[in-house]
Design an enzyme around this catalytic site. Structure first.
Site, PDB file in Angstrom:
ATOM      1  N   GLU A   1     -49.162 -59.360  39.695  1.00  0.00           N
ATOM      2  CA  GLU A   1     -47.847 -60.014  39.691  1.00  0.00           C
ATOM      3  C   GLU A   1     -47.917 -61.286  40.523  1.00  0.00           C
ATOM      4  OE1 GLU A   1     -44.573 -57.650  41.031  1.00  0.00           O
ATOM      5  OE2 GLU A   1     -45.136 -55.898  39.824  1.00  0.00           O
TER       6      GLU A   1
ATOM      7  N   GLU B   1     -47.301 -51.482  44.163  1.00  0.00           N
ATOM      8  CA  GLU B   1     -46.948 -51.943  45.507  1.00  0.00           C
ATOM      9  C   GLU B   1     -46.798 -50.845  46.557  1.00  0.00           C
ATOM     10  OE1 GLU B   1     -43.612 -54.610  45.100  1.00  0.00           O
ATOM     11  OE2 GLU B   1     -44.824 -56.122  44.065  1.00  0.00           O
TER      12      GLU B   1
END
Length: 509
Positions: free
Chosen positions: A303, A179
């Site tokens: 995810e 991320e």
């Protein structure tokens, strides 16, 4: 080249699939060494990126048992997060060494724990994708160098892992950095912030050491020239790939990986759009799926997750829509998370770290080769221990569920959870329903027209022409009150009478 049997997998034409490693890419597909499409269906088992330096839940369960449960549910991959800090630390915590095989971790360093988990995953037919989730144990950094770690620290950790596991064929790749967000940019040519350029440097360094790995590259949050959507999740913005693709020395190793969440994580503006949920498909196409639909590279959803899976709440609607999208587009994924202790999403497991969140797993099983259904109580002949079929076997004729009781203390549930033209897989769950622990046990069953080709968590030995005796491995001999032991096998069909019958379990004194 290595063969890894994906024993619980059934491909689109309902025949057995043997995955041959290493993996690579062709257009929008991930393929095995023989060019056959592979769908990665994974879970995130986190913890190594936290101060425990090991995956969570080991204070509650045997790690081998956890891996077995993951595989039995139909997943074929674990995305394994770690921190750079953990891998240079000598310390681990959060493990009950008295539980089963967890004693193997005593005196080990974090990376030695990683070794053992990867080795056991291979034995059980599970792939592993390593995920550099954090630099330190505290937070997810915006960039790949921060928190007193340099870019060299980050890349050197990756090349160390690539070298360490280059002969561990079930480790299939590197998810380079979790991320990127905030200052991170894409296509700006700013060496300090351009994540695309950093991904090239790390990816090519890894491929020099280990040319077999997939290089998994997430997006950013913002700072992409001419991006169309004003907001994205951290790591979810892959709009820059078309104009500014990642350039690796081996182009057939590149996979792009967005993350996607619902309003349970953060209530974004698009969840209040009048067109919700129909607006989601357009967002997903612009944000990442154009890469796959234009055949540029594969997409792996690294995810996604959430607590609600109903069809009334916004989060439940979003999650149902996204599962259908992944299924329809045949995308690879890793669900967040296996762990129940993810505060904003919960997990596949409930808080007891044993039982599965049934509605959630039923939703996810739409993307899996193994159907999931709760074992319903059935009538039991206590005296004989004979199987009494479920009241309505027509609900799922390929996955009969039986509960057998051979003693007042131990019960065994049999579930044929995967069934294809030439073979099948069966799981036996032995439960101690008494108030005292069982120190040893034995199970027997008859099976006429099948040949076992792979088994786990028990010693399966033929006795005569049709009977089998099952004894536990050393770590599984003791069954505490309300504890369940899982054993099972996959077999080739030799005729129509392949199903196990006359299943009994008893404690050994």
């Amino acid at each position: 080249m290595s063969e890894l049997p994906a024993q619980s997998q059934v491909n689109e034409i309902n025949t057995e699939m043997i995955m041959e490693l290493p993996l690579s890419t062709r257009g929008a597909k991930i393929i095995d060494a023989k060019g056959r499409q592979v769908l990665l269906r994974g879970v995130n088992w986190f913890g190594m990126e936290t101060e425990t330096h090991v995956p969570h839940g080991l204070w509650k369960r045997d790690y081998k048992e956890i891996l077995t449960q993951i595989r039995t549910l139909g997943y074929n991959l674990i995305r394994l997060p770690y921190s750079v800090q953990a891998l240079v630390s000598p310390n681990i915590s959060g493990i009950d060494f008295s539980i089963g095989s967890n004693k193997e971790f005593e005196g080990k360093t974090p990376i030695e724990v990683m070794d053992l988990i990867i080795q056991e995953a291979e034995r059980q037919g599970l792939l592993v994708l390593l995920d550099n989730h954090c630099l330190n144990d505290k937070r997810i950094a915006e960039l790949w160098y921060e928190d007193n770690f340099t870019e060299a620290d980050w890349i050197n950790t990756w090349t160390m892992l690539a070298n360490r596991y280059k002969n561990q064929t079930n480790v299939v790749g590197a998810d380079l950095k979790n991320e990127p967000h905030g200052k991170a940019s894409w296509g700006t040519d700013d060496l300090a912030t351009d994540w695309r350029l950093a991904a090239e440097r790390a990816g090519n360094a890894i491929l020099e050491v280990n040319p077999n790995w997939l290089i998994v590259v997430q997006g950013v949050e913002k700072n992409v020239p001419t991006q169309k959507l004003p907001n994205h999740w951290h790591g979810g913005n892959l709009e820059g790939v078309k104009r500014y693709p990642v350039r690796l020395s081996r182009r057939n190793k590149l996979v792009y990986s967005p993350h996607e969440y619902g309003p349970g994580v953060a209530d974004q503006a698009w969840f209040s759009d009048p067109k919700f949920p129909k607006d989601l498909i357009n967002r997903w196409q612009i944000g990442f799926h154009y890469i796959s639909s234009q055949n540029l590279a594969p997409i792996f959803i690294g995810e996604f997750g959430g607590r609600k899976v109903d069809t009334n709440s916004k989060e439940g609607i979003w999650q149902n829509e996204f599962v259908q999208y992944i299924k329809q587009k045949q995308l690879s994924f890793a669900y967040w998370s296996w762990n129940p202790n993810s505060s904003d999403t919960g997990g596949i497991l409930l808080d007891d770290w044993q039982n599965v969140d049934i509605p959630k797993q039923q939703l996810l099983s739409q993307m899996l080769p193994v159907s999931f259904s709760q074992v319903a109580p059935v009538q039991v002949e206590e005296d004989t221990g004979k199987i009494i079929p479920p009241i309505s076997p027509s609900q799922n004729p390929l996955s009969p569920l039986y509960r057998i009781s051979s003693s007042s203390q131990l019960t065994v549930t049999s579930d044929i959870y995967a069934n294809w033209q030439t073979g099948f897989c069966v799981s036996f769950k032995i439960m101690n329903q008494g108030n005292t622990k069982v120190n040893n046990w034995q199970m027997t069953f008859d099976m006429k027209q099948a040949a076992i080709n792979n088994s786990w968590n028990g010693n399966f030995k033929p006795q005569g022409a049709t009977q089998y005796t099952v004894t536990p491995l050393d770590w599984g001999r003791i069954i505490e009150p309300n504890q369940v032991r899982d054993v099972g096998f996959c077999a080739n069909k030799l005729g129509s009478q392949y199903q196990p019958t006359e299943v009994r379990v008893k404690s050994q004194r």
